[in-house]
Design a protein around this motif. Structure first.
Motif, PDB file in Angstrom:
ATOM      1  N   ARG A  41       0.815  -1.212   0.000  1.00 24.29           N
ATOM      2  CA  ARG A  41       0.000   0.000   0.000  1.00 24.29           C
ATOM      3  C   ARG A  41       0.849   1.263   0.000  1.00 24.29           C
ATOM      4  N   SER A  60      -2.181   3.361  -1.325  1.00 23.06           N
ATOM      5  CA  SER A  60      -3.515   2.836  -1.634  1.00 23.06           C
ATOM      6  C   SER A  60      -4.139   2.392  -0.322  1.00 23.06           C
ATOM      7  N   ASP A  62      -6.586   1.157   2.687  1.00 20.69           N
ATOM      8  CA  ASP A  62      -7.719   0.239   2.804  1.00 20.69           C
ATOM      9  C   ASP A  62      -8.881   0.898   3.527  1.00 20.69           C
ATOM     10  N   ASP A  66      -5.568   4.419   7.568  1.00 21.97           N
ATOM     11  CA  ASP A  66      -4.301   4.550   6.848  1.00 21.97           C
ATOM     12  C   ASP A  66      -3.964   6.004   6.512  1.00 21.97           C
ATOM     13  N   ALA A  86      -9.905   1.438  -4.253  1.00 23.19           N
ATOM     14  CA  ALA A  86     -10.291   0.216  -3.549  1.00 23.19           C
ATOM     15  C   ALA A  86     -11.075   0.496  -2.272  1.00 23.19           C
ATOM     16  N   MET A  87     -11.312   1.758  -1.963  1.00 21.40           N
ATOM     17  CA  MET A  87     -11.966   2.113  -0.702  1.00 21.40           C
ATOM     18  C   MET A  87     -13.470   2.254  -0.858  1.00 21.40           C
TER      19      MET A  87
END
Length: 144
Positions: A41, A60, A62, A66, A86-87
């Motif tokens: 990530r 990136s 999650d 983060d 991707a969230m």
């Protein structure tokens, strides 16, 4: 698509359903070899770039938890590319709000580079675009 929906799509807060510029071949292509051995990530350039002060991090997240890593990299003067694809939409909105506050507080800038992908640049970083070079004035279209 209405103007509010377009603005939301531009900010990456909703899915962009406008597929006029979608390229199936690009989406189907395999990604190149991934030489990173750290957390997938967070990606930071090589040691040589770090020595010269030329690093860019790609994060990136999650979830919103983060966001702290984004803030720490940005606070250290590293430009950060934040990929929110991707969230979940609610967490992505929170991260965008966090990033906007972060860049405002540290006098940096935030720029959307793709759907749900943002570039955070510190105050001492200059972004160079393809529009920096102007056309010569004595070219073919100069009729004076």
């Amino acid at each position: 698509m209405g103007s509010v929906r377009k603005a939301s799509a531009w900010l990456g807060l909703v899915e962009d359903n406008d597929e006029r510029y979608y390229d199936d071949e690009y989406a189907d292509g395999a990604e190149g070899g991934d030489a990173w051995v750290t957390d997938p990530r967070v990606r930071v350039a090589t040691d040589t770039a770090e020595e010269r002060g030329r690093r860019i991090a790609t994060v990136s997240p999650d979830g919103f938890r983060d966001a702290r890593g984004i803030g720490e990299l940005f606070r250290d003067g590293v430009p950060v590319i934040v990929n929110l694809t991707a969230m979940e939409p609610d967490d992505a909105k929170r991260v965008v709000d966090f990033a906007a506050g972060l860049t405002f507080g540290l006098r940096g800038s935030i720029e959307r580079v793709a759907t749900r992908v943002f570039l955070l640049t510190p105050a001492d970083t200059r972004i160079v675009t393809g529009e920096t070079h102007r056309r010569p004035r004595d070219g073919f279209f100069n009729q004076s």
